[in-house]
Write an enzyme that holds these catalytic residues in place. Structure first.
Site, PDB file in Angstrom:
ATOM      1  N   VAL A  11       0.871  -1.172   0.000  1.00 23.28           N
ATOM      2  CA  VAL A  11       0.000   0.000   0.000  1.00 23.28           C
ATOM      3  C   VAL A  11       0.907   1.220   0.000  1.00 23.28           C
ATOM      4  O   VAL A  11       1.754   1.381   0.885  1.00 23.28           O
ATOM      5  CB  VAL A  11      -0.940   0.003   1.219  1.00 23.28           C
ATOM      6  CG1 VAL A  11      -1.736   1.302   1.268  1.00 23.28           C
ATOM      7  CG2 VAL A  11      -1.879  -1.191   1.148  1.00 23.28           C
ATOM      8  N   ASP A  12       0.782   2.048  -1.027  1.00 16.63           N
ATOM      9  CA  ASP A  12       1.619   3.239  -1.169  1.00 16.63           C
ATOM     10  C   ASP A  12       1.039   4.390  -0.342  1.00 16.63           C
ATOM     11  O   ASP A  12      -0.136   4.736  -0.477  1.00 16.63           O
ATOM     12  CB  ASP A  12       1.689   3.672  -2.633  1.00 16.63           C
ATOM     13  CG  ASP A  12       2.449   2.675  -3.494  1.00 16.63           C
ATOM     14  OD1 ASP A  12       3.251   1.906  -2.944  1.00 16.63           O
ATOM     15  OD2 ASP A  12       2.241   2.677  -4.718  1.00 16.63           O
ATOM     16  N   ALA A  41       2.559  -6.289  -7.761  1.00 18.38           N
ATOM     17  CA  ALA A  41       1.199  -5.862  -8.079  1.00 18.38           C
ATOM     18  C   ALA A  41       1.195  -4.823  -9.192  1.00 18.38           C
ATOM     19  O   ALA A  41       0.341  -4.861 -10.084  1.00 18.38           O
ATOM     20  CB  ALA A  41       0.524  -5.307  -6.829  1.00 18.38           C
ATOM     21  N   THR A 220      16.761  -0.332 -18.133  1.00 18.41           N
ATOM     22  CA  THR A 220      15.950   0.883 -18.250  1.00 18.41           C
ATOM     23  C   THR A 220      16.780   2.045 -17.718  1.00 18.41           C
ATOM     24  O   THR A 220      17.297   2.001 -16.605  1.00 18.41           O
ATOM     25  CB  THR A 220      14.631   0.743 -17.486  1.00 18.41           C
ATOM     26  OG1 THR A 220      14.889   0.400 -16.117  1.00 18.41           O
ATOM     27  CG2 THR A 220      13.770  -0.353 -18.104  1.00 18.41           C
ATOM     28  N   ASP A 246       5.457  12.509 -11.622  1.00 14.65           N
ATOM     29  CA  ASP A 246       5.723  11.526 -10.570  1.00 14.65           C
ATOM     30  C   ASP A 246       6.260  10.261 -11.236  1.00 14.65           C
ATOM     31  O   ASP A 246       5.547   9.590 -11.970  1.00 14.65           O
ATOM     32  CB  ASP A 246       4.426  11.235  -9.804  1.00 14.65           C
ATOM     33  CG  ASP A 246       4.621  10.257  -8.638  1.00 14.65           C
ATOM     34  OD1 ASP A 246       5.745   9.748  -8.470  1.00 14.65           O
ATOM     35  OD2 ASP A 246       3.645  10.020  -7.905  1.00 14.65           O
ATOM     36  N   GLY A 251       9.268   2.031 -13.604  1.00 16.80           N
ATOM     37  CA  GLY A 251       9.969   0.804 -13.958  1.00 16.80           C
ATOM     38  C   GLY A 251       9.035  -0.395 -13.988  1.00 16.80           C
ATOM     39  O   GLY A 251       9.129  -1.257 -14.871  1.00 16.80           O
ATOM     40  N   ASP A 252       8.110  -0.443 -13.040  1.00 21.06           N
ATOM     41  CA  ASP A 252       7.130  -1.529 -13.018  1.00 21.06           C
ATOM     42  C   ASP A 252       6.185  -1.426 -14.210  1.00 21.06           C
ATOM     43  O   ASP A 252       5.773  -2.444 -14.778  1.00 21.06           O
ATOM     44  CB  ASP A 252       6.323  -1.480 -11.722  1.00 21.06           C
ATOM     45  CG  ASP A 252       7.189  -1.669 -10.491  1.00 21.06           C
ATOM     46  OD1 ASP A 252       8.209  -2.378 -10.589  1.00 21.06           O
ATOM     47  OD2 ASP A 252       6.851  -1.109  -9.433  1.00 21.06           O
ATOM     48  N   GLY A 287       0.851   9.095  -8.762  1.00 24.24           N
ATOM     49  CA  GLY A 287       0.495   7.750  -8.343  1.00 24.24           C
ATOM     50  C   GLY A 287       1.252   6.687  -9.106  1.00 24.24           C
ATOM     51  O   GLY A 287       2.077   6.978  -9.974  1.00 24.24           O
ATOM     52  N   SER A 291      -1.706   5.786 -12.415  1.00 27.50           N
ATOM     53  CA  SER A 291      -1.121   6.601 -13.487  1.00 27.50           C
ATOM     54  C   SER A 291      -0.937   5.814 -14.779  1.00 27.50           C
ATOM     55  O   SER A 291      -0.565   6.390 -15.803  1.00 27.50           O
ATOM     56  CB  SER A 291       0.241   7.149 -13.038  1.00 27.50           C
ATOM     57  OG  SER A 291       1.237   6.125 -13.025  1.00 27.50           O
TER      58      SER A 291
END
Length: 306
Positions: A11-12, A41, A220, A246, A251-252, A287, A291
């Protein structure tokens, strides 16, 4: 199942700040948001948003974040049969600080992610065997990652390993079995102990991993683009110029989108190009998962860039 993601969820807890406070200093932050994240996730959501059928093997706690995490994954169509709760444990959380230059600093509390164990791979084996690709990261116990690599090789399933957060002591007897190894610049530097200031240095550092037995190293490089290094060829793909707000989760975003197009087309270069565009779009909004662009947004963006 197109893609199986075996990995973390978080959870961010995102604070948007002007600067990091000094010791003993209290500052007012401009904004705060709670979102669903975690490398595993995030990558699962990115692939699912592109249209892949995705399953996720992961652990949550038994706190107020657990159901929210599961519901969020399911809202993207991700199979959560093997997303389970650990009693008496907190879910993973990631306090994130994003400054006005869109640079971020992240803390990770693994929580329930620490309890994703090798036997969980075997428990999910019947469904995992139906996947066309396995995606892995390092926010779970390393022995679980190694077991997942073994499982993929035993069953002829290609493997992507994102070595993040970077760990110096990776066992290359396992890592070399992965089909695609995708670090960023700082992870490449930590893994090789070599400088990565220039593209030539990145090429040299990545080539040392090829010498250790890796088939494909895809680095990357942020605004400098992406470098794909294999034994006989090197490709450099330019980045897209955007106004970043942001960069958290970019990368994910790349890895999840890359995984989708790799499975759908089998064309590595196409998958890198699409993932580069997807990641660029992800940084123009706040986010992480929230995002990530839709298929239509990605297609429209590419049209405007051609």
């Amino acid at each position: 199942m197109d893609i199986a993601v075996i990995g973390s969820n978080m959870v961010d807890l995102v604070s948007y700040i002007d600067k990091i406070p000094n010791e003993g200093e209290t500052l007012e932050a401009a904004d705060f948001k709670i979102g669903c994240g975690g490398k595993g996730a995030n990558q699962a959501v990115a692939a699912a948003k592109m249209g892949s059928k995705v399953m996720m093997v992961t652990k949550v706690g038994d706190d107020l974040f657990a159901d929210r995490t599961i519901e969020n994954l399911e809202s993207y169509g991700i199979d959560t049969e093997f997303t389970s709760k650990i009693p008496g444990t907190s879910s993973g959380v990631a306090p994130i600080f994003v400054d006005r230059e869109s640079k971020n600093r992240i803390l990770i509390i693994k929580g329930a992610n620490q309890y994703l164990l090798p036997e969980d791979i075997d428990h999910a084996a019947k469904k995992l065997k139906k996947s066309s690709l396995i995606v892995l990261q390092l926010e779970i116990p390393i022995q679980t990652t190694y077991r997942a690599i073994e499982f993929g090789k035993e069953n002829g399933i290609p493997i992507i390993l994102n070595p993040a957060p970077a760990a110096k002591k990776l066992d290359f007897d396992y890592v070399s079995k992965c089909d695609y190894f995708i670090p960023n610049e700082s992870e490449l530097e930590l893994l090789t102990g070599m400088p990565v200031e220039s593209k030539d240095q990145i090429r040299t550092a990545a080539s040392t991993l090829i010498e250790k037995g890796l088939k494909n190293v895809i680095v990357t490089m942020g605004s400098r683009g992406v470098m794909w290094v294999k034994s006989e060829k090197i490709f450099t793909i330019d980045s897209y110029k955007v106004d970043a707000i942001d960069t958290t989760g970019a990368g994910d975003a790349f890895i999840g989108c890359f995984a989708h197009f790799l499975v759908q087309s089998g064309d590595v270069l196409l998958a890198i190009k699409m993932a580069t565009a997807f990641a660029a779009l992800s940084v123009v909004k706040q986010g992480t998962q929230t995002s990530y662009p839709s298929v239509q947004e990605l297609e429209q963006f590419i049209k405007t860039q051609s």
